[in-house]
Design an enzyme around this catalytic site. Structure first.
Site, PDB file in Angstrom:
ATOM      1  N   GLU A 161       4.891  -5.646   7.487  1.00  0.00           N
ATOM      2  CA  GLU A 161       4.286  -4.513   8.198  1.00  0.00           C
ATOM      3  C   GLU A 161       4.887  -4.236   9.578  1.00  0.00           C
ATOM      4  OE1 GLU A 161       1.598  -5.729   4.971  1.00  0.00           O
ATOM      5  OE2 GLU A 161       2.663  -6.842   6.524  1.00  0.00           O
ATOM      6  N   GLY A 183       0.118  -5.087   0.593  1.00  0.00           N
ATOM      7  CA  GLY A 183      -1.075  -4.960  -0.233  1.00  0.00           C
ATOM      8  C   GLY A 183      -1.002  -5.726  -1.537  1.00  0.00           C
ATOM      9  N   ASP A 225      -1.881  -7.073   7.296  1.00  0.00           N
ATOM     10  CA  ASP A 225      -3.319  -6.912   7.085  1.00  0.00           C
ATOM     11  C   ASP A 225      -3.727  -7.542   5.754  1.00  0.00           C
ATOM     12  OD1 ASP A 225      -2.020  -4.936   5.544  1.00  0.00           O
ATOM     13  OD2 ASP A 225      -3.636  -3.467   5.825  1.00  0.00           O
ATOM     14  N   GLY A 258       0.826  -1.198   0.000  1.00  0.00           N
ATOM     15  CA  GLY A 258       0.000   0.000   0.000  1.00  0.00           C
ATOM     16  C   GLY A 258       0.865   1.254   0.000  1.00  0.00           C
TER      17      GLY A 258
END
Length: 354
Positions: free
Chosen positions: A152, A129, A160, A80
């Site tokens: 992360e 992501g 996530d 992301g």
């Protein structure tokens, strides 16, 4: 008839910009993440474009399967656009950051439930992501160049995009190692973790596409039969299962770090140093989230991700971790806690209240 990607008419989704490009390639709906200078990092515009086009193609009889790849030579997607998210947080716009994650997780859920074959070409860097838009597909093809990671904890966040769902189901404690270290693994490891189906040669992409044009619903075995297996290195995780399974067992992150550090295997000791350098809060919450994910569906994991995202959007470690890794790039984050042993259990549990 075989043809190259240059012959296709690549266009953005109607009403969207060039961050993601699309083409109809015979019976294939082709999706190309198109921010190569950022290794195709997913900004909000990319996510909204993906949701629009994938939703349209789900009901389009011309499209027999969707095939995802990334522009440029470096990989599918580096994750992301966390620099933009950090900027929103620092501007006091945490709600905007959470809205980004909500939109992103909706795309992850769409990929997982897609009514047609969804093929991901997971060559090169596939992180964060990028895992969310590929590993939930129905046919995930890694190569000898694949470097997959959920990194992360390095930036004061947590794995996530539903990534904890396959990691919680992975053999032994291999998923725990990947989640708590944030370290990249190869194609064979991606298969072991349940995040890829096969490792094929990186130079076989055109032959894979040719097969899919003929049989859009081809499975991994058919692809491997057609193009062969890659000469990818054997699974590092499989070779290190003995100390991984022994050291990462249980629910106490501090105990895990201590076990790793005391293990005679040098690789375990290196993992101890790695986990200890990550955000202690992130490591503690990630372990708890991973253990909870073991009994959850993917949709439940994505709902948990959103609750945790709201917590991390207001936690100092996220802004600090992104600063140290991606903004100032000094690689010397100043975390809120000195070690995982100093993270209060009640703070970990409160993170899940969103």
């Amino acid at each position: 008839m075989s043809h190259g990607d240059d012959d296709l008419s690549w266009e953005p989704a109607p009403g969207h910009g060039p961050e993601v490009l699309y083409a109809v390639d015979g019976p294939l709906g082709r999706v190309r993440l198109n921010r190569p200078r950022a290794i195709n990092a997913l900004d909000r515009a990319s996510i909204d474009s993906l949701h629009r086009q994938l939703t349209d193609w789900a009901d389009d009889d011309r499209v027999g399967a969707v095939v995802l790849d990334g522009a440029g030579e470096r990989g599918l997607c580096a994750g992301g656009d966390v620099r933009a998210l950090r900027a929103s947080v620092l501007a006091g716009q945490q709600g905007e950051t959470v809205d980004y994650w909500r939109a992103e997780y909706a795309v992850n859920a769409l990929v997982a439930s897609y009514p047609k074959p969804y093929v991901a070409w997971m060559d090169g860097i596939v992180m964060g992501g990028g895992v969310g838009v590929s590993a939930h597909g129905s046919l995930r093809l890694a190569t000898e160049r694949t470097r997959l990671a959920m990194p992360e904890v390095i930036i004061g966040f947590f794995p996530d995009v539903g990534g904890l769902h396959p990691l919680a189901q992975a053999p032994g404690e291999t998923g725990t190692h990947v989640a708590l270290t944030g370290e990249p693994v190869g194609g064979a490891d991606a298969v072991l973790l349940g995040m890829a189906d096969a490792v094929v040669p990186a130079d076989a992409k055109d032959r894979v596409l040719e097969l899919l044009r003929d049989r859009p619903d081809a499975d991994a075995a058919e692809v491997v039969e057609a193009v062969g297996r890659s000469g990818d290195t054997p699974s590092w995780l499989a070779a290190n299962r003995s100390w991984i399974d022994r050291c990462y067992a249980g629910d106490d992150a501090a105990v895990i770090v201590r076990r790793l550090g005391e293990d005679p295997d040098p690789a375990a000791q290196e993992a101890a140093r790695t986990v200890a350098a990550r955000s202690p809060f992130s490591v503690a919450v990630t372990l708890e989230a991973l253990r909870r994910a073991a009994s959850m569906t993917l949709s439940e994991v994505l709902a948990q991700d959103l609750r945790l995202g709201a917590t991390f959007a207001t936690h100092a470690d996220f802004a600090e971790g992104v600063r140290a890794q991606l903004v100032d790039k000094d690689r010397t984050p100043r975390w809120t806690h000195g070690s995982v042993a100093e993270v209060p259990r009640e703070q970990v549990l409160a993170a899940f209240d969103g």
